[in-house]
Design a protein around this motif. Structure first.
Motif, PDB file in Angstrom:
ATOM      1  N   ALA A 246      -3.743  -2.317   1.674  1.00 31.40           N
ATOM      2  CA  ALA A 246      -4.339  -1.027   2.062  1.00 31.40           C
ATOM      3  C   ALA A 246      -4.127  -0.776   3.545  1.00 31.40           C
ATOM      4  CB  ALA A 246      -5.833  -0.992   1.733  1.00 31.40           C
TER       5      ALA A 246
ATOM      6  N   TYR B  37       0.792  -1.234   0.000  1.00 41.06           N
ATOM      7  CA  TYR B  37       0.000   0.000   0.000  1.00 41.06           C
ATOM      8  C   TYR B  37       0.822   1.281   0.000  1.00 41.06           C
ATOM      9  CZ  TYR B  37       1.013  -0.265   5.004  1.00 41.06           C
ATOM     10  OH  TYR B  37       1.656  -0.361   6.223  1.00 41.06           O
TER      11      TYR B  37
ATOM     12  N   SER C 273      -4.798   3.282  -0.261  1.00 42.28           N
ATOM     13  CA  SER C 273      -4.049   2.382  -1.132  1.00 42.28           C
ATOM     14  C   SER C 273      -2.772   3.036  -1.657  1.00 42.28           C
ATOM     15  CB  SER C 273      -4.920   1.957  -2.321  1.00 42.28           C
ATOM     16  OG  SER C 273      -4.995   3.011  -3.273  1.00 42.28           O
TER      17      SER C 273
END
Length: 588
Positions: free
Chosen positions: A533, A278, A423
């Motif tokens: 994420a 991420y 993200s």
């Protein structure tokens, strides 16, 4: 030549004319980036590679660069050729199509990587691993040049294998493919008999890289570093106290013992991390670089696949972020999402009991379609029995998927933003942490499918997490029991519940493992889970690495007893004192 100074931004802009182009210089810590206005929009992406590469080179040698240096990003091949013609004293020199960069002690020259598809016959910017390794290769040359008697390598004698082998090995380019090529050369008895021949032919990168790999493994990193000053082969051999024939013989045996399968897996893990993690900045951290080096060392040891898996996971128990795990593949990654979306974990996931007019709702996982159903049913029963007070026990809940949504939804009165998933696409274009202002114009994510969620969270910079009220609504006092095993989706739930005025959290700080992970397939029937994420709460910001603190701190084993005492009407000070006394007596 014209200079413009902007002290307020700690930037030096250096402007000059070359072939009609305007060049700009930006100073960094230890290096400068010099580029034309054409690349102004690309500098952040390129600098991510530069910073990570410099950090990994420094970590590899455990020694900083000796001097500052410049990185020149050329807008086209004509610009690069002009520089090389001048530097090398070859006015008619024209580079071959595969040549895109070079590094010496004072600088690194490189054609703008985003133009490689049109200006190079071998390199493609979309190949993020190849692009990064090429840049790191040249950064190793810079490091080497700053320590060599010949800073531009123009007066070296017999050590081309060392110059290029070091850059190949330290950059990660001595991968399983090259090692396999070298093994074939050795098995066919076509390997070189002298070191001058190592840097020749189609296998020269693999031959030279594995030779440096052997020296590093046999003599150690400190000894390898000591070789960087020499520009003559005999000096290198004397430093190692070995003959050329002995060195080649020992190298041959070393390569024959290398486990190509595990090296392939280690390289694939590194590639998946670079592509899907991420936040690229975290992969440039000292902690991650050090751990990645340990994984590469682990892969060189003779061992079974299971021993490698166990060793990898042991390393990651102290990793710089959570949600990383290596395992044998049970089913392909593409099928796992479908499996999770239909998974039923059994009745043990949720239990509901009453203590007088108090409901005790224990949720042991956020995984499972049936867990969601059990939570919905629990709230129906809680309303039916006219419950006064609710205790939610998340002490043994290590996360999962979406069972937290109804757990929160039946307690909120109004639609509530609780946080956002972040993200790689956010961090590629932003340095600041996201806030609620960044999501206020986004549609909140809705759904119950982890397969859809994984796709959406990677496709979008930010994913808005919003809870809408669900009925029946419970509005009485709520006590949430948490501990150091409360993790991941259970931490998201804990934080969201903590926003409610009628909720009190009791126990210990949660695990601080709040990321969203996805599984990826690896060679040789292995599978890697890695975080795709991050998560930021609208209340407390990032949870990963910090956890959620309780309103009332007490050993998690006593959290239930304390909550029941408070429900009976005992004052907090008195109830705490009683519980603490019992805990002290148990310790005796």
């Amino acid at each position: 030549m014209k200079k413009l100074w902007f002290d307020a931004f700690a930037l030096l802009f250096f402007v000059l004319g070359t072939f009609g182009n305007i060049w700009v210089e930006e100073k960094r810590n230890g290096y400068s980036i010099v580029y034309t206005s054409m690349d102004s929009v690309n500098i952040k992406d390129y600098d991510d590679y530069f910073k990570k590469g410099i950090g990994e080179v420094v970590n590899f040698f455990n020694t900083p660069y000796k001097n500052n240096f410049s990185i020149y990003i050329h807008p086209n091949r004509k610009s690069l050729d002009s520089t090389w013609q001048k530097d090398w004293g070859l006015p008619d020199f024209k580079s071959q199509c595969w040549m895109v960069a070079s590094g010496i002690s004072e600088k690194l020259d490189i054609i703008s990587p985003k133009t490689w598809d049109s200006l190079s016959c071998e390199h493609h910017y979309a190949d993020t691993i190849g692009t990064y390794q090429l840049i790191k290769h040249e950064l190793v040359h810079v490091f080497h040049g700053q320590r060599n008697k010949s800073p531009d390598f123009s007066t070296t004698n017999g050590i081309d294998w060392l110059v290029e082998g070091l850059a190949t090995y330290a950059s990660g380019q001595c991968d399983s493919t090259r090692i396999s090529e070298v093994k074939k050369v050795i098995s066919s008895k076509e390997y070189p008999q002298n070191l001058n021949e190592f840097w020749k032919g189609n296998s020269k990168y693999g031959l030279s890289g594995t030779m440096v790999m052997y020296i590093d493994d046999e003599f150690g990193r400190t000894k390898l570093l000591s070789l960087l000053r020499y520009n003559h082969l005999m000096d290198v051999l004397n430093e190692l106290e070995i003959t050329e024939e002995e060195l080649i013989g020992n190298w041959k045996y070393f390569v024959e013992q290398l486990n190509v399968e595990l090296k392939t897996v280690a390289d694939s893990i590194s590639g998946l991390m670079s592509k899907h993690h991420y936040n690229p900045e975290e992969l440039a951290s000292e902690a991650y670089i050090e751990l990645e080096g340990k994984v590469q060392e682990l892969a060189k040891k003779p061992q079974t696949k299971q021993e490698f898996v166990d060793g990898y996971n042991k390393l990651w128990t102290e990793g710089p972020f959570s949600h990383v795990r290596l395992a044998k593949m049970e089913q392909p990654a593409e099928e796992i999402a479908n499996y999770i979306d239909s998974l039923r974990v059994g009745d043990q996931s949720v239990s509901l009991e009453w203590i007088n007019k108090t409901a005790m709702l224990t949720v042991n996982t956020m995984m499972g379609v049936d867990t969601q159903e059990h939570v919905f049913e629990a709230y129906r029963q809680i309303a039916e029995k006219r419950t006064d007070t609710l205790i939610i026990d998340l002490r043994n809940n290590e996360g999962g998927t979406f069972a937290g949504i109804p757990l929160i939804g039946h307690l909120v009165k109004d639609t509530t933003d609780i946080g956002m998933f972040v993200s790689q696409k956010w961090w590629r274009n932003n340095t600041n942490e996201p806030t609620i202002d960044d999501i206020k114009n986004l549609q909140p994510w809705k759904g119950w499918s982890i397969k859809t969620f994984w796709k959406d969270v990677q496709d979008n910079p930010l994913t808005r997490v919003q809870i809408v009220p669900m009925y029946p609504h419970f509005e009485g006092p709520v006590y949430v029991l948490i501990g150091n095993k409360t993790a991941s989706a259970a931490e998201l739930t804990t934080d969201a519940l903590a926003q409610l005025e009628n909720t009190t959290t009791i126990g210990q700080t949660t695990a601080g493992k709040m990321l969203s992970q996805k599984m990826f397939d690896l060679p040789y029937d292995l599978q890697l889970s890695l975080p795709i994420a991050d998560y930021f709460s609208t209340r407390i910001g990032r949870i990963e690495g910090k956890g959620v603190n309780p309103n009332i701190t007490i050993d998690q084993s006593a959290a239930k007893e304390l909550s029941l005492a408070l429900i009976k009407g005992e004052k907090l000070e008195d109830a705490l004192a009683k519980v603490q006394e019992k805990l002290s007596n148990k310790e005796k």
